[in-house]
Design a protein around this motif. Structure first.
Motif, short mmCIF file in Angstrom:
data_model
loop_
_atom_site.label_atom_id
_atom_site.label_comp_id
_atom_site.label_asym_id
_atom_site.label_seq_id
_atom_site.Cartn_x
_atom_site.Cartn_y
_atom_site.Cartn_z
N GLU A 1 63.42 44.17 -40.70
CA GLU A 1 63.58 45.53 -41.22
C GLU A 1 64.77 45.62 -42.16
O GLU A 1 64.83 46.49 -43.02
CB GLU A 1 63.73 46.50 -40.04
CG GLU A 1 63.69 47.97 -40.43
CD GLU A 1 62.35 48.39 -41.00
OE1 GLU A 1 62.27 49.51 -41.54
OE2 GLU A 1 61.39 47.62 -40.92
N ASP B 1 60.81 54.08 -32.76
CA ASP B 1 60.63 53.33 -34.01
C ASP B 1 60.42 51.85 -33.69
O ASP B 1 61.37 51.12 -33.40
CB ASP B 1 61.87 53.51 -34.90
CG ASP B 1 61.74 52.82 -36.24
OD1 ASP B 1 60.66 52.26 -36.52
OD2 ASP B 1 62.71 52.83 -37.01
N ASN B 2 59.15 51.42 -33.71
CA ASN B 2 58.87 50.04 -33.32
C ASN B 2 59.34 49.03 -34.36
O ASN B 2 59.42 47.84 -34.10
CB ASN B 2 57.38 49.84 -33.01
CG ASN B 2 56.48 50.23 -34.18
OD1 ASN B 2 56.93 50.34 -35.32
ND2 ASN B 2 55.21 50.45 -33.90
N LYS B 3 59.68 49.49 -35.57
CA LYS B 3 60.18 48.57 -36.59
C LYS B 3 61.58 48.08 -36.25
O LYS B 3 61.99 47.01 -36.68
CB LYS B 3 60.20 49.26 -37.96
CG LYS B 3 58.81 49.52 -38.53
CD LYS B 3 58.91 50.20 -39.88
CE LYS B 3 57.52 50.49 -40.45
NZ LYS B 3 57.61 51.19 -41.76
N SER B 4 62.33 48.88 -35.51
CA SER B 4 63.69 48.46 -35.13
C SER B 4 63.67 47.61 -33.87
O SER B 4 64.65 46.95 -33.54
CB SER B 4 64.59 49.68 -34.92
OG SER B 4 64.23 50.36 -33.73
#
Length: 487
Positions: free
Chosen positions: A228, A301-304
């Motif tokens: 990310e 927030d699954n991106k983090s």
């Protein structure tokens, strides 16, 4: 004679010692470990068929490595484990700032002292545990920090011209010559600083303040990065990525069993906690499932990513919750309760990044949702599935339990109630005993009360019972009974 007892260059030559690069050290020792069948990265779980084979191939290829993955995926641990693949000791010229190889010196200091003293040049030995350097990349890191700079104080003290290379103060990278050097969160390093690494990675040399130095540093670089970060806080500049031999993707544990192994290995617990609190196997599985639920949650927030550290700290909090209750009751031993899971909320709220919808709900509420989702996921593994639509007046395995709450108007379960009272309350719900005997006949006796409470929390999650929180505990009751009684 032990090799580390050799004290001069002459003795080193007579011993037949041969110099080799750090990448060759890693490669040769890895080859021996693989041949012997010994585990290479002991204590790292879940990467046996994915990350570790790729890392081994990179080491065998003598590559600098970039470990790319979300937070809490053992990237730094893998880098630190590489130290175990180094030779136990290596010789260096005594007094050298950059660990000069006595048989292949590169600094002016080492060359001068060898020219002066020859075979009497004193040498020292560097243990592999001292050959690991680590730097967290932050925006304030400078080229001088990493590579080096001219030191005006040194120039004044030694009465040297700035044109003399002896006025150079070496940075962290030259001082880590012949070592493993890790730069964590590489994208956070400013682009102009990343550019300064080009020559070191490709040609192995350094340039400081215009000095024409040819210092072929012997380094094993390991970088870590979060995918990310490429768009959030910075990026790895393309020419630098091109110079990194292997990029390896890490990942989170793929099964509950692997996650449990990691948590139990990493949790910092003392003997008293282990001995004073009994933890049912289901409780450990539920704890790990919370992280799995968090990685799929619409509020997070699954991106983090959701770090494995969340399960570790939650496990520590879970035991501490039961331990505190036992201490307040003045007893030496207790068993974990499902209601103790409310004690892990602080460990969850600080470890997840919420999206807008999650912020609207609030971190504590999201944490409670995650605990409920984990219970909902595991419930059908132990008891018959509760269908969303049921035929009117059709008897289900849970009808008697629900009717008990309708008749008895429920009960209160205080956070700090004694073990005796806790067991008495749950034993009073006779339909729970029938459920356990029918669907969990081989359940260990010490797990029965946790499983009874699990049934109640499961019925709440499937909206067959209601559960209300008050300052000192929980109240379980029929979904509609209290409403009807008021009419």
């Amino acid at each position: 004679m032990k090799i580390e007892n050799i004290k001069t260059l002459g003795e080193l030559k007579k011993s037949g010692y041969e110099s080799k690069s750090i990448k060759d050290e890693l490669r040769n020792n890895l080859r021996e470990k693989i041949k012997s069948g010994k585990p290479v990265f002991e204590g790292v779980h879940g990467f046996e068929n994915t990350v570790i084979p790729e890392l081994e191939r990179a080491i065998l290829s003598r590559h600098n490595i970039n470990l790319l993955g979300l937070r809490g995926q053992a990237k730094t641990r893998l880098a630190r484990k590489m130290v175990e693949l180094l030779d136990e000791y290596i010789p260096f010229v005594a007094g050298s700032e950059i660990n000069d190889d006595p048989l292949n010196p590169i600094s002016r200091f080492a060359k001068d002292i060898i020219a002066e003293k020859g075979d009497e040049t004193p040498i020292e030995w560097l243990h592999r545990k001292d050959r690991f350097f680590e730097k967290l990349a932050t925006p304030d890191v400078t080229v001088a920090d990493l590579i080096g700079d001219v030191d005006p104080i040194k120039a004044a003290n030694l009465k040297l011209s700035y044109a003399d290379d002896r006025v150079i103060h070496f940075g962290m990278i030259p001082r880590a010559n012949r070592c493993i050097f890790v730069i964590n969160e590489l994208p956070d390093l400013q682009a102009r600083i990343q550019v300064a690494l080009f020559n070191i990675l490709q040609e192995g040399d350094i340039q400081i303040r215009g000095f024409k130095l040819r210092m072929p540093l012997d380094m094993q670089f390991v970088f870590t990065a979060n995918p990310e970060d490429y768009t959030n806080r910075g990026s790895i500049v393309t020419p630098l990525k091109d110079r990194i031999g292997s990029q390896i993707l890490t990942h989170y544990p793929e099964t509950i069993a692997i996650a449990r192994t990691i948590t139990e290995q990493e949790a910092k617990l003392d003997v008293e906690q282990h001995e004073s609190v009994y933890i049912p196997s289901l409780a450990k599985d539920l704890l790990e499932q919370i992280s799995f639920e968090a990685r799929e949650s619409e509020f997070i927030d699954n991106k983090s990513g959701v770090s494995a550290r969340m399960s570790i700290t939650a496990y520590e909090n879970l035991l501490s919750t039961a331990e505190r209750r036992a201490l307040r009751a003045g007893i030496d031993k207790t068993a974990l309760r499902l209601s103790d899971f409310m004690g892990i909320i602080p460990a969850i709220t600080g470890k997840v990044e919420l999206v807008y919808e999650g912020e609207q709900e609030g971190a504590a509420i999201v944490a409670q949702h995650l605990i409920g989702d984990a219970i909902r996921t595991f419930f059908p593994m132990y008891f018959p599935k509760i269908e969303k639509l049921e035929k009117p007046n059709e008897k289900t395995p849970y009808t008697d339990t629900i009717e008990w709450f309708f008749t008895e108007s429920g009960f209160e379960l205080l956070d700090d109630c004694s073990d005796a009272k806790y067991k008495k309350i749950l034993d009073g719900i006779l339909p729970l005993d029938i459920l356990l005997k029918k669907y969990q006949p081989e359940l260990p006796a010490e797990d029965c009360y946790f499983m009874k409470e699990f049934v109640l929390w499961g019925l709440v999650e499937y909206k067959k019972l209601s559960k209300d929180r008050f300052s000192e505990g929980y109240e379980f009751k029929d979904m509609y009974g209290s409403y009807i009684s008021k009419l």
